[in-house]
Design a protein around this motif. Structure first.
Motif, mmCIF file in Angstrom:
data_model
loop_
_atom_site.group_PDB
_atom_site.id
_atom_site.type_symbol
_atom_site.label_atom_id
_atom_site.label_comp_id
_atom_site.label_asym_id
_atom_site.label_seq_id
_atom_site.Cartn_x
_atom_site.Cartn_y
_atom_site.Cartn_z
ATOM 1 N N ASN A 16 -5.966 2.094 -1.077
ATOM 2 C CA ASN A 16 -4.670 1.742 -0.506
ATOM 3 C C ASN A 16 -4.445 2.381 0.859
ATOM 4 O O ASN A 16 -3.303 2.521 1.309
ATOM 5 C CB ASN A 16 -3.552 2.147 -1.461
ATOM 6 C CG ASN A 16 -3.430 1.221 -2.645
ATOM 7 O OD1 ASN A 16 -2.774 0.187 -2.576
ATOM 8 N ND2 ASN A 16 -4.095 1.569 -3.746
ATOM 9 N N ARG B 169 0.831 -1.211 0.000
ATOM 10 C CA ARG B 169 0.000 0.000 0.000
ATOM 11 C C ARG B 169 0.864 1.260 0.000
ATOM 12 O O ARG B 169 0.611 2.201 -0.755
ATOM 13 C CB ARG B 169 -0.911 -0.005 1.234
ATOM 14 C CG ARG B 169 -2.033 -1.032 1.175
ATOM 15 C CD ARG B 169 -2.804 -1.000 2.473
ATOM 16 N NE ARG B 169 -4.070 -1.694 2.368
ATOM 17 C CZ ARG B 169 -4.960 -1.750 3.348
ATOM 18 N NH1 ARG B 169 -4.709 -1.165 4.499
ATOM 19 N NH2 ARG B 169 -6.093 -2.397 3.178
ATOM 20 N N SER C 81 -4.859 -2.903 -6.147
ATOM 21 C CA SER C 81 -5.420 -2.626 -4.827
ATOM 22 C C SER C 81 -6.286 -3.802 -4.385
ATOM 23 O O SER C 81 -6.577 -4.716 -5.151
ATOM 24 C CB SER C 81 -6.258 -1.348 -4.873
ATOM 25 O OG SER C 81 -7.382 -1.528 -5.705
#
Length: 470
Positions: free
Chosen positions: A148, A29, A215
């Motif tokens: 994220n 992330r 994601s």
């Protein structure tokens, strides 16, 4: 656009995939957020620099066949952007944020490439395209950043992205200063070198988006779609499009309802003012400095320095008031009041320091004489104050909207960007025809009205009134 809440199976799949690759999910992330910021840094180093100098470049063209206006181009961009926002969520849902940002980056690059061999039709055509691309880019950016982030990391991630984005105002303008300093005219060779460099920078930023990893939401969708072995790719995308259209209709209805709430109506003058001053600091003021005859050979180079100083003001204001101040009503009203004072001081100094005909002269430099002998120090101080005030207004508008409309943040921010972009477009269209004094006066009137309305919103005792009306 509503984001689907991750289901346990999809989430577990992401964890397993990350573990299989030896990449911790949190690191993935963070990697995505940094790469996202770097991509925007490159693209907006090119585009911000382009917007800052394009009217000056257009004026320097010794081509009788070119009849474009940098102001009109920027007005088209913001006008198309404001309405394209209505369709952008649907497109991003169908294509995915990564591909949407990549395609948008190509449109930004095409616009910059036009200045290498300029023609009127391609100049305005790519202005329309970049307006559409901007709507897709910013919608996809918000989607990807949320995907994220978690509640505990959203402020950190937003701060990281914002810091990288604001640095885009520094590097391109620095190049402009070194290349244009001492020049009274912009030669074809100089123009081509500058925009070739900006084009390469924009393309690098566009290619950066291809490095982004999936994601959680995309992994979940992909996992579900892979499980449907009998489902064709065409049917799969039809299903995505149908779902996206339903979400878009729902969000549009919510947006129309929010437009009737008291808070949005009261904040509209402040949002409109942010559009006027956005057009002024990002396109008009640099052109005014470059057209000021009293600055002599340094005038063109000062456009780049002015852009850098505006960026420094944005970074200082946003970093201090956006990241360090807590979100409480006292501080929000104090910051907005400071922004109003800072901008009004800047407007008064600009009125005294810059010739009144600076925005409207085309082939020549200014003919009028300002009240003071034009000073480079005062001009750059005003650049800093413009950036500082802009960051104060915008951070506090985002803060109050996020507080009041926590449950409906997407349509609330869409309204903000719509109003801001419409007024920025209008301002760019009149900037080439209205003397500087009247432009400053209009911003003062709307800025004062917007600040008063912001104070009224902050003094409302119960923020839940609007949601109950909704």
């Amino acid at each position: 656009m509503r984001l689907a809440r991750p289901r346990p199976n999809g989430f577990t799949g992401v964890v397993q995939e990350s573990a299989r690759q030896g990449i911790p999910m949190a690191d993935t992330r963070t990697f995505n957020v940094v790469i996202l910021g770097v991509g925007f840094l490159f693209i907006f180093t090119a585009f911000t620099t382009c917007g800052n100098v394009e009217q000056t470049v257009v004026k320097s063209l010794g081509n009788d066949t070119f009849a474009g206006s940098g102001y009109h181009s920027l007005g088209i961009i913001y006008g198309v952007f404001s309405f394209a926002n209505l369709l952008a969520p649907t497109v991003v849902t169908v294509l995915g944020p990564k591909m949407s940002m990549f395609l948008s980056g190509l449109l930004y690059s095409a616009y910059i490439a036009v200045f290498i061999v300029p023609s009127t039709w391609s100049f305005y055509f790519t202005s329309v395209l970049i307006g559409v691309g901007a709507a897709m880019l910013w919608t996809a950016q918000g989607h990807f950043l949320v995907e994220n982030s978690e509640a505990s990391t959203i402020n950190r991630n937003t701060g990281m992205f914002w810091a990288l984005l604001q640095c885009s105002m520094l590097f391109g303008n620095l190049y402009i200063y070194f290349d244009w300093n001492g020049r009274t005219e912009i030669s074809d060779g100089s123009r081509k070198n500058i925009f070739l460099s900006l084009l390469v920078t924009s393309i690098l930023g566009t290619l950066t988006f291809l490095v982004l990893r999936r994601s959680h939401h995309e992994e979940e969708m992909l996992s579900e779609e892979e499980g449907r072995t009998l489902l064709s790719t065409r049917t799969m995308y039809k299903h995505r499009a149908s779902s996206a259209m339903q979400d878009a209709r729902s969000e549009f209805k919510t947006t129309l309802k929010l437009l009737k709430t008291k808070t949005i109506l009261l904040l509209s003058p402040c949002m409109a003012y942010s559009g006027l001053e956005l057009s002024f600091y990002s396109g008009v003021y640099g052109t005014c400095i470059g057209a000021t005859a009293q600055f002599g050979e340094a005038a063109k180079g000062l456009i780049g320095i002015s852009g850098i100083v505006v960026g420094i003001g944005e970074i200082v204001g946003g970093g201090f008031f956006g990241l360090l101040c807590k979100n409480n009503r006292f501080r929000r009203t104090s910051v907005v009041f400071l922004a109003m004072v800072v901008h009004f001081v800047a407007f008064y100094l600009i009125f005294l320091n810059i010739p009144d005909d600076a925005p409207v002269v085309f082939q020549t430099n200014t003919q009028k004489t300002p009240y003071l002998t034009p000073s480079v120090s005062i001009a750059l101080l005003c650049s800093f104050l413009l950036g500082l005030g802009d960051s104060c207004f915008n951070t506090q508008l985002y803060s109050v909207l996020g507080c009041v409309y926590a449950e409906h943040s997407t349509p609330a921010f869409a309204i903000f960007k719509f109003i801001q972009s419409v007024f920025a477009a209008v301002a760019f269209f009149y900037s080439g025809y209205v003397l500087l004094m009247w432009q400053l006066l209009l911003m003062i009137i709307l800025g004062f009205t917007g600040t008063l309305c912001f104070f009224v919103v902050e003094r409302m005792q119960n923020f839940s009134v609007d949601l109950q009306e909704y």
